[in-house]
Design a protein around this motif. Structure first.
Motif, PDB file in Angstrom:
ATOM      1  N   MET A 170       6.557 -15.221  -0.193  1.00 58.53           N
ATOM      2  CA  MET A 170       5.126 -15.478   0.171  1.00 58.53           C
ATOM      3  C   MET A 170       4.677 -14.640   1.366  1.00 58.53           C
ATOM      4  O   MET A 170       5.647 -14.421   2.409  1.00 58.53           O
ATOM      5  N   CYS A 190      -0.337 -10.601  -5.297  1.00 58.56           N
ATOM      6  CA  CYS A 190      -0.236 -11.984  -4.845  1.00 58.56           C
ATOM      7  C   CYS A 190      -1.300 -12.674  -5.523  1.00 58.56           C
ATOM      8  O   CYS A 190      -2.279 -12.482  -5.953  1.00 58.56           O
ATOM      9  N   ASP A 191      -0.893 -14.027  -5.831  1.00 57.79           N
ATOM     10  CA  ASP A 191      -1.624 -15.125  -6.339  1.00 57.79           C
ATOM     11  C   ASP A 191      -2.192 -15.924  -4.999  1.00 57.79           C
ATOM     12  O   ASP A 191      -1.124 -16.123  -4.248  1.00 57.79           O
ATOM     13  N   SER A 216       5.094 -11.641   6.712  1.00 57.29           N
ATOM     14  CA  SER A 216       5.744 -12.291   5.588  1.00 57.29           C
ATOM     15  C   SER A 216       5.731 -13.831   6.236  1.00 57.29           C
ATOM     16  O   SER A 216       5.820 -14.247   7.175  1.00 57.29           O
ATOM     17  N   LEU A 268       2.161  -5.248  -2.524  1.00 59.20           N
ATOM     18  CA  LEU A 268       2.563  -6.368  -2.972  1.00 59.20           C
ATOM     19  C   LEU A 268       1.121  -6.966  -3.796  1.00 59.20           C
ATOM     20  O   LEU A 268       0.162  -6.929  -3.314  1.00 59.20           O
ATOM     21  N   GLY A 286      -0.232 -16.263   0.281  1.00 59.10           N
ATOM     22  CA  GLY A 286      -0.174 -15.554  -1.221  1.00 59.10           C
ATOM     23  C   GLY A 286       1.146 -15.622  -1.512  1.00 59.10           C
ATOM     24  O   GLY A 286       2.201 -15.488  -0.648  1.00 59.10           O
ATOM     25  N   LEU A 287       1.128 -16.198  -3.034  1.00 60.92           N
ATOM     26  CA  LEU A 287       2.469 -16.032  -3.597  1.00 60.92           C
ATOM     27  C   LEU A 287       2.707 -14.614  -4.447  1.00 60.92           C
ATOM     28  O   LEU A 287       2.076 -14.116  -5.231  1.00 60.92           O
ATOM     29  N   VAL A 288       3.752 -13.909  -3.883  1.00 64.00           N
ATOM     30  CA  VAL A 288       4.015 -12.695  -4.405  1.00 64.00           C
ATOM     31  C   VAL A 288       4.692 -12.485  -5.635  1.00 64.00           C
ATOM     32  O   VAL A 288       5.479 -13.332  -6.105  1.00 64.00           O
ATOM     33  N   ARG A 289       3.891 -11.814  -6.755  1.00 65.20           N
ATOM     34  CA  ARG A 289       4.464 -11.759  -8.103  1.00 65.20           C
ATOM     35  C   ARG A 289       4.806 -10.502  -8.563  1.00 65.20           C
ATOM     36  O   ARG A 289       5.583 -10.350  -9.454  1.00 65.20           O
TER      37      ARG A 289
END
Length: 175
Positions: free
Chosen positions: A59, A128-129, A52, A126, A144-147
């Motif tokens: 993220m 992620c972008d 994390s 998860l 990574g940005l979690v979406r």
């Protein structure tokens, strides 16, 4: 540490990689399969370097070998999944730890969710972008940005001392 000097005795430069490897083997890590998709074909690899990074925004970070085929797919697609494995999935971890992309998904159930391959039996997921690639030695740290996120109850698969296992909580001792 030496008692007299109180200083750390460093290994010789030639021994440092071996000592470093032993220290890192003593660190208990989660086991995950990182996935991405290219032209409808899933790609994935087992990783233990996953953590994390931020709660706001949510993220994570993942470390991938710089020569990884998966890393190239993620750079191209801009998206990746993290399938946090459950304690009964050590065979799956071994299957995805093999070199080369062909055959890793053979016999493995998967589905596309939020543009990335999801392993439905994993304990956590998860999507992620990929927002940043940070060079670090022979690896690249992927931020990574979690979406999207989902979890399934059960004990996690962990890696410690070159073996798969799981976490169990210590019992509280009364004074």
């Amino acid at each position: 540490m030496t008692e007299a000097a109180g200083a750390l005795e460093s290994p010789t430069p030639s021994a440092l990689p071996s000592v470093f490897r032993e220290v890192m083997a003593a660190v208990c890590t989660p086991v995950s399969v990182v996935t991405a998709i290219r032209e409808g074909r899933p790609h994935g690899t087992t990783v233990s370097a996953f953590a994390s990074l931020s709660m706001n925004p949510p993220m994570i970070l993942v470390s991938l070998d710089r020569s990884s085929e998966l890393l190239a797919v993620i750079r191209e697609s801009g998206a990746f999944g993290v399938n946090v494995l459950s304690s009964g999935q050590s065979a799956l971890a071994r299957q995805f730890a093999t070199k080369g992309g062909a055959g890793k998904f053979t016999g493995v159930r998967w589905q596309v969710e939020a543009r990335v391959p999801r392993l439905p039996d994993a304990g956590g997921f998860l999507a992620c972008d990929a927002v940043r690639f940070v060079e670090g030695g022979d690896h690249v740290v992927l931020l990574g940005l979690v979406r999207a996120a989902d979890t399934v109850s059960g004990p996690p698969l962990t890696y410690h001392a070159r073996s798969f296992g799981t976490h169990t909580a210590l019992e509280e001792r009364s004074a």
